[in-house]
Design a protein around this motif. Structure first.
Motif, mmCIF file in Angstrom:
data_model
loop_
_atom_site.group_PDB
_atom_site.id
_atom_site.type_symbol
_atom_site.label_atom_id
_atom_site.label_comp_id
_atom_site.label_asym_id
_atom_site.label_seq_id
_atom_site.Cartn_x
_atom_site.Cartn_y
_atom_site.Cartn_z
ATOM 1 N N GLU A 168 -0.472 -38.322 21.345
ATOM 2 C CA GLU A 168 0.210 -37.717 22.492
ATOM 3 C C GLU A 168 -0.292 -36.287 22.704
ATOM 4 O O GLU A 168 0.398 -35.313 22.396
ATOM 5 C CB GLU A 168 1.728 -37.730 22.269
ATOM 6 C CG GLU A 168 2.351 -39.100 22.291
ATOM 7 C CD GLU A 168 2.261 -39.767 23.666
ATOM 8 O OE1 GLU A 168 2.127 -39.050 24.682
ATOM 9 O OE2 GLU A 168 2.329 -41.004 23.720
ATOM 10 N N PRO A 169 -1.478 -36.134 23.256
ATOM 11 C CA PRO A 169 -2.054 -34.797 23.404
ATOM 12 C C PRO A 169 -1.603 -34.056 24.662
ATOM 13 O O PRO A 169 -1.914 -32.876 24.820
ATOM 14 C CB PRO A 169 -3.561 -35.082 23.461
ATOM 15 C CG PRO A 169 -3.642 -36.425 24.096
ATOM 16 C CD PRO A 169 -2.443 -37.198 23.617
ATOM 17 N N HIS A 170 -0.885 -34.734 25.559
ATOM 18 C CA HIS A 170 -0.560 -34.143 26.858
ATOM 19 C C HIS A 170 0.896 -33.676 26.907
ATOM 20 O O HIS A 170 1.771 -34.301 26.302
ATOM 21 C CB HIS A 170 -0.807 -35.162 27.963
ATOM 22 C CG HIS A 170 -2.197 -35.725 27.958
ATOM 23 N ND1 HIS A 170 -3.250 -35.095 28.563
ATOM 24 C CD2 HIS A 170 -2.708 -36.848 27.387
ATOM 25 C CE1 HIS A 170 -4.355 -35.813 28.397
ATOM 26 N NE2 HIS A 170 -4.055 -36.873 27.676
ATOM 27 N N PRO A 171 1.189 -32.598 27.634
ATOM 28 C CA PRO A 171 2.581 -32.134 27.737
ATOM 29 C C PRO A 171 3.451 -33.167 28.439
ATOM 30 O O PRO A 171 3.014 -33.786 29.421
ATOM 31 C CB PRO A 171 2.462 -30.842 28.571
ATOM 32 C CG PRO A 171 1.160 -30.949 29.286
ATOM 33 C CD PRO A 171 0.254 -31.742 28.403
ATOM 34 N N PRO A 172 4.671 -33.388 27.956
ATOM 35 C CA PRO A 172 5.542 -34.383 28.574
ATOM 36 C C PRO A 172 5.890 -34.071 30.030
ATOM 37 O O PRO A 172 6.008 -34.971 30.853
ATOM 38 C CB PRO A 172 6.799 -34.352 27.703
ATOM 39 C CG PRO A 172 6.344 -33.797 26.390
ATOM 40 C CD PRO A 172 5.265 -32.818 26.725
ATOM 41 N N ALA A 173 6.073 -32.779 30.339
ATOM 42 C CA ALA A 173 6.484 -32.390 31.691
ATOM 43 C C ALA A 173 5.839 -31.059 32.050
ATOM 44 O O ALA A 173 5.546 -30.243 31.176
ATOM 45 C CB ALA A 173 8.002 -32.292 31.786
ATOM 46 N N TYR A 234 -1.692 -27.181 24.364
ATOM 47 C CA TYR A 234 -1.407 -27.823 25.636
ATOM 48 C C TYR A 234 -2.192 -27.170 26.778
ATOM 49 O O TYR A 234 -2.694 -27.846 27.681
ATOM 50 C CB TYR A 234 0.088 -27.764 25.942
ATOM 51 C CG TYR A 234 0.900 -28.855 25.292
ATOM 52 C CD1 TYR A 234 0.410 -30.153 25.186
ATOM 53 C CD2 TYR A 234 2.173 -28.608 24.801
ATOM 54 C CE1 TYR A 234 1.147 -31.161 24.600
ATOM 55 C CE2 TYR A 234 2.935 -29.606 24.222
ATOM 56 C CZ TYR A 234 2.416 -30.886 24.116
ATOM 57 O OH TYR A 234 3.159 -31.890 23.541
ATOM 58 N N LEU A 235 -2.290 -25.853 26.719
ATOM 59 C CA LEU A 235 -2.996 -25.153 27.797
ATOM 60 C C LEU A 235 -4.458 -25.555 27.837
ATOM 61 O O LEU A 235 -5.060 -25.654 28.916
ATOM 62 C CB LEU A 235 -2.859 -23.640 27.627
ATOM 63 C CG LEU A 235 -1.433 -23.082 27.749
ATOM 64 C CD1 LEU A 235 -1.434 -21.568 27.644
ATOM 65 C CD2 LEU A 235 -0.783 -23.512 29.048
#
Length: 523
Positions: A168-173, A234-235
């Motif tokens: 899960e490398p991507h931000p949830p929201a 995340y950035l």
């Protein structure tokens, strides 16, 4: 010291342009029913885009009830759009003439309108009503978490610990802006990232790598370091998506439309491969107490400018997604903290009201209008407003069910026990067909009445029916029945002897249908 307090006092403002963690006001404890959500993280690439219209949008000027036009023209003669300029959706309703982009999408079966959405006891404070809409709480309770945050909490268990990860490398929201949306607030932290410009930001400063002391301060320092590390990672992912992504629609306005600018970023990130579940964008200015229209032209002025921006932005975003082949994955939904009153004021504006329509868009919607037009009485007083036809939590829950695959029992735990499914989407994947009933409501008799009146309705199937009475300001006064009724005709006697003279709304609701009638009390 609570983490949120620590972040405030330890310079968390330096982080606010990227993320913001919330703080509990009231715990909403998860239950075993939510365990099913943990498996959804790997099962969907669907995206939900929330468009918040800040200030309280005038729903009667957005979706104009043509079948109520005569009475509406008496209540707001200085604001009402000329009937021949309304963009017709059907014979009974139409869009404001500034909404040409959304009107085209509607004609292409890409738009669903849900009429008169609100909650039983409306609060007319901007701050409080926004809190209710973003948390999904009852009007009488304060919840610490957002409705989307509770959903994401279970999809991403133990967040932020262990995130981002290889799986899960991507931000949830993501919120496009300076401050993350309270909608995405989880029980402990906000699961959102706030980004102004994904192509131009620097990493957050590190706070050091030395071992933190085993003290309350040390524990908070460890938490802050972990949060900065997580956010930096995340950035990097977001910036990579922004670099890889693109926009291809020629419909984006060149300048002066902040909502279109935000949706353009969302489209860029989606096309760049970001797997974020929920995006939040917003447009302010809808608190139109004055100068809602310009001079004597109701098609010109502040509200026209706002609705034009909303319509142009959504049309451009939808076109972008369609051209790039992502439209089937994306659902959009508007919301505002409340509507406006029925009558206009002396300042060519409208004051805080109750219910208003919500608009959903994308190839996944069941196109058309859900719910009958609001009923406008012949004589409208200054404080009169519209009662809810649909509870906003039922709209949220129906989207979570049909878009993200939640079960009905989970929705009731996540939002509220009286959740009632609305088939706004075509993507229901549940077990078995949806059941629908036919509900009919006859005029109550006598009407007008002095002390008592008999309410009469019929259902073609045995089903639970809820009968409610709302006052002219949209507030729930009494629940007359909330029980199972067998197929057939039914009568209830309503005692209105304590009520002041005026009109009231009778609301009869089954599992999937809603009916509203006006009742008048005279003394």
């Amino acid at each position: 010291m609570k983490r949120r307090n620590f972040l405030h006092t330890a310079g968390a403002a330096s982080l606010a342009s990227f993320f913001l963690h919330g703080t509990p006001l009231r715990a909403h404890s998860p239950t075993p029913y939510l365990a099913q959500l943990a498996n959804l993280a790997d099962e969907t690439d669907r995206v939900l885009v929330l468009i918040q219209l800040n200030g309280g949008n005038d729903g009667l000027n957005t979706v104009i009830p043509l079948d109520q036009y005569d009475n509406l023209s008496k209540a707001r003669p200085n604001l009402l759009i000329p009937e021949n300029q309304v963009l017709k959706l059907d014979n009974d309703a139409g869009f404001h003439p500034g909404m040409t982009g959304l009107h085209s999408l509607y004609k292409d079966d890409l738009v669903a309108v849900v009429q008169s959405v609100g909650y039983p006891s409306p609060n007319f404070s901007h701050f409080r009503s926004k809190d209710i809409w973003t948390s999904g709480s009852p009007a009488t309770e304060h919840w610490n978490s957002g409705w989307a945050g509770r959903f994401l909490d279970e999809v991403f268990p133990n967040y932020p610990n262990g995130f981002p990860s290889e799986d899960e490398p991507h931000p949830p929201a993501i919120t496009i802006g300076s401050v993350v949306s309270q909608t995405c607030q989880g029980e402990v932290v906000n699961l959102g990232l706030a980004i102004k410009n994904p192509s131009n930001f620097n990493e957050l400063l590190d706070t050091g790598t030395g071992q933190a002391p085993n003290t309350p301060y040390g524990h908070e320092l460890t938490f802050l370091r972990e949060t900065i590390r997580q956010t930096n990672q995340y950035l990097e992912i977001v910036q990579e998506a922004a670099t890889n992504g693109t926009n291809v629609s020629a419909l984006y306005p060149e300048n002066g439309n902040k909502l279109a600018d935000q949706l353009k970023i969302v489209a860029q990130l989606i096309s760049g491969g970001l797997k974020t579940r929920i995006y939040v964008v917003n447009l302010g200015g809808f608190d139109t107490h004055a100068n809602q229209v310009e001079g004597n032209d109701p098609t010109d002025g502040k509200h026209n400018e706002l609705l034009t921006k909303v319509s142009e932005a959504i049309a451009a975003f939808q076109d972008d997604m369609e051209q790039q082949g992502y439209a089937e994955r994306v659902l959009g939904m508007t919301f505002s903290e409340f509507g406006r009153r029925i009558a206009s004021n002396d300042s060519n504006g409208t004051d805080h009201g109750a219910a208003a329509p919500m608009i959903l868009f994308g190839p996944c919607v069941n196109p058309g209008i859900f719910g009958a037009n609001p009923v406008i009485p012949e004589e409208v007083k200054n404080r009169d407003s519209l009662p809810m036809l649909y509870d906003f939590r039922s709209v949220y829950g129906s989207v979570l069910m049909d878009w993200f695959g939640l079960k009905e029992k989970t929705i009731k735990d996540l939002l509220y026990d009286e959740f009632s499914y609305i088939p706004v989407l075509q993507t229901y994947d549940g077990e078995g067909p949806r059941e629908f009933q036919s509900l009919f409501i006859q005029p109550n008799f006598p009407n007008p009445f002095v002390d008592q009146t008999t309410i009469r309705f019929r259902t073609d199937q045995t089903t639970r029916i809820k009968v409610m009475v709302f006052d002219s300001q949209g507030r729930l006064l009494e629940i007359l029945a909330n029980e199972e009724f067998i197929a057939g005709n039914h009568e209830l006697v309503f005692d209105g002897s304590r009520l002041t003279a005026g009109f009231y709304y009778l609301h009869v609701q089954s599992a999937n249908e809603r009916r509203v009638k006006l009742m008048s009390v005279v003394h």
